[in-house]
Each structure stands twice: as C-alpha cells, then as structure tokens.
Design an enzyme around this catalytic site. Structure first.
Site, PDB file in Angstrom:
ATOM      1  N   PHE A  54       1.088   5.144   0.921  1.00 40.75           N
ATOM      2  CA  PHE A  54       0.501   6.163   1.782  1.00 40.75           C
ATOM      3  C   PHE A  54       1.087   7.521   1.410  1.00 40.75           C
ATOM      4  O   PHE A  54       2.232   7.615   0.962  1.00 40.75           O
ATOM      5  CB  PHE A  54       0.802   5.876   3.253  1.00 40.75           C
ATOM      6  CG  PHE A  54       0.192   4.596   3.768  1.00 40.75           C
ATOM      7  CD1 PHE A  54      -1.035   4.608   4.413  1.00 40.75           C
ATOM      8  CD2 PHE A  54       0.850   3.387   3.615  1.00 40.75           C
ATOM      9  CE1 PHE A  54      -1.589   3.435   4.906  1.00 40.75           C
ATOM     10  CE2 PHE A  54       0.293   2.204   4.094  1.00 40.75           C
ATOM     11  CZ  PHE A  54      -0.929   2.233   4.740  1.00 40.75           C
ATOM     12  N   THR A  92       0.844  -1.195   0.000  1.00 36.04           N
ATOM     13  CA  THR A  92       0.000   0.000   0.000  1.00 36.04           C
ATOM     14  C   THR A  92       0.879   1.244   0.000  1.00 36.04           C
ATOM     15  O   THR A  92       1.897   1.306   0.694  1.00 36.04           O
ATOM     16  CB  THR A  92      -0.937   0.030   1.220  1.00 36.04           C
ATOM     17  OG1 THR A  92      -1.873  -1.053   1.113  1.00 36.04           O
ATOM     18  CG2 THR A  92      -1.724   1.332   1.296  1.00 36.04           C
TER      19      THR A  92
END
Length: 344
Positions: free
Chosen positions: A244, A242
């Site tokens: 961010f 992921t």
C-alpha cells in the site's frame, strides 16, 4: 502501571509542544522518517522478554495518540470499513487517527488533493496478482506524492452464515481476491455463481444484508458485519502480500534507507529505454520495480514506472535523475520515502 501511565502522558505533553513547533513552521505532523527513528531506537534498547514486534505495536498506538493531540488528522482509504486498505491504515496510523472510507481509488486521491483528508492509503501491487492499474493512473495524473509505503500480509477467508458448502449458490468478492483463491474455489465451490464487488468489505456487507451467499474477505470484516468464518486462509499461495502507498502533498525527508518512485517515457527508437536505464546500472542503483503502462496519448506509446533505492535529495540519485531527464521525453518524480521491507 502508574509509572508507565505518567511517562506516557509526559511523552504526550512533549509531543503536543512539538506539534506547536511543526504547525508554526508549516511542517507535516505525520513524519514517517521520525517514526522510523523511534522504532529503531526502541528495538535497539529492547532487553526482552517482549519481542520487538510487540514493542513496535505498543509504540504505534502511543504515537497514534500523540499525533491526534498534535493535530486531528483524517486519513482516507479505499473502503468500506473492514477492507484490507482499512486494516493497513489502522496498522500504520493506529487507532487514534480518524479514517474515512471512499468507494474508489480516484476518490481517495481527490479527497487528499482537495485537503478533505490529510493523507490517503491505496493499494499499489500484490505479490501474486501484480499492479493495481487505477493507482498507477492516478499517480500519473495527480500532483500528489508518495509519502510512505506499507507491506501487509493478506489472508483470505470465506465468510457467511451457511457452513454447508453444497448449499451455497453465490460467492461475492473483488476480482483480485477471487483470482487469489481460484484453485480453492474450483475445488470446493465448482458450480457457484461469482458476483464481483468493488472491495472485499463490500462483499462481506452484501452477504450480511442479503443473508445468503458467501464472501471472500478479512477476519476484521467478519467481526464488523457479524459473519461467521466458514473457512480460513483459502488463498492459493502462502505469503500473499499487498503493498500500500500513503499519498500526500509533501515529500518525506531522507532517512538513509529510502526508496524513490518515478514515471517517464522515452522516444520510440532502438535502445532508448536501455540508454535511459544505463546510469542506474553504472551507479549500482538497485531497481526494485519496472512496469510499463500505455500513455493513452498515442497507440503503442508507454510510460515506464520504476522504483529504486535512494532518495531524490541524495547527491548520486539527483545526478542520475538529471541524466535521465535529458534522455526522457517525459519525467515525473512520484516521491521519495522510507523503504519498508516486504514481508517474507
């Protein structure tokens, strides 16, 4: 050890003086560009046997403590405590910086915009599930800038109290996490009731409170909420990562290896998008992401979000952006920041 402690404290005193200079000039205390330079210098002068990763981890905490001396920073993140956003915040800012959880991405943006928090950490995209639309919408409607980025490997674990899968009736989890584990869930919990939650940490919290069911969450959530790790790494695809974003009010200075994010729209006519993107090709500028999102003003009109290598202050990038502005009906620069390489 005594010598190491003395040198760390000596470094902290110098950092404190630097903090006074920064405050007198109105500069940002947290500087991703300077942080990148420190890591580069440390790893370049690393003779071993400690790995570069180990040294970076040590220096992250040294710099975290030094920043806390320079100014008491508060970083907002998508909570609750134990979420992957919380983990990303800890990995980037270290343990000495205060962090505050919020229940939604818009709340993180509002906290930074109102100066309740100095920075915010929000998810923007996942390598298997794609974009986080709430973050895109807030970037479009907010005046905040992208200040830095973080790539973090995500591993999903099944947490709870009951180890016999046949006795489990309910699974709690955020939609994106459930989706990343759908094949495992189908094979191992085929008849389970799935209850969607606002975050993985919230799922762990609910299982801890209800004393029933299981949650898909991180190991840090298991530690925080007193749950057992029933099954490890149940995600369907390996290398699940992921990305961010760190959001703030300032623009990061160029480092020589940067990325820029923008959003724009073009007239609804043949070739308009091609014409807008052509200067990037002609100047050999690598686009790392191209996404479209409805403008919500008129039906079938779209904003285009793109990321590319380079900094807004680079002469070539500035020229291309001026060219794009002439061709676009709308253009907003979301931020230029140090490029962080994806985990492979």
């Amino acid at each position: 050890d005594v010598e190491i402690v003395d040198k760390i404290q000596e470094r902290a005193l110098i950092a404190s003086k630097i903090g006074e200079v920064k405050r007198s000039k109105g500069e940002e205390i947290f500087r991703p560009d300077r942080e990148k330079e420190v890591y580069k210098k440390v790893t370049k002068n690393n003779p071993g046997p400690l790995s570069d990763l180990a040294l970076i981890s040590i220096y992250r905490e040294i710099m975290s403590g030094s920043i806390a001396i320079e100014k008491a920073l508060d970083v907002g993140y998508l909570g609750p405590e134990g979420s992957f956003s919380n983990q990303a915040t800890r990995e980037r800012f270290g343990a000495s910086i205060k962090s505050t959880p919020f229940t939604s991405i818009p709340e993180v943006f509002r906290a930074v915009d109102s100066r309740r928090c100095d920075y915010g950490v929000v998810p923007i995209e996942n390598s298997t599930e794609g974009l986080v639309n709430s973050t895109l919408d807030m970037l479009l409607n907010s005046e905040l800038c992208i200040y830095s980025e973080i790539y973090m490997r995500i591993s999903m674990h099944l947490l709870g109290f009951e180890s016999d899968l046949s006795k489990i009736k309910t699974l709690y989890g955020i939609r994106i996490a459930n989706s990343q584990c759908k094949n495992w869930i189908s094979a191992n919990l085929p008849n389970i009731e799935i209850v969607e939650t606002s975050s993985t940490a919230k799922a762990a919290m609910m299982v801890a409170e209800k004393k029933e069911g299981v949650a898909i969450a991180s190991k840090i959530a298991a530690d925080i909420y007193g749950l057992n790790v029933i099954r490890e790494s149940i995600e369907d695809l390996p290398n699940n990562t992921t990305r961010f974003l760190i959001i703030g009010k300032a623009q990061c200075l160029p480092t020589g290896h940067d990325k820029t994010s923008i959003v724009f729209s073009v007239a609804d006519k043949p070739g308009s998008l091609y014409t807008a993107l052509k200067p990037f090709f002609e100047n050999n500028i690598n686009l790392t992401k191209v996404e479209s999102r409805p403008t919500r003003r008129n039906s079938w009109e779209y904003n285009f979000f793109i990321d590319f290598y380079g900094h807004e202050k680079d002469e070539l990038i500035g020229k291309v952006l001026r060219d794009l502005k002439e061709k676009a009906t709308f253009l907003r620069i979301l931020g230029s920041y140090p490029a962080n390489e994806p985990l492979l």
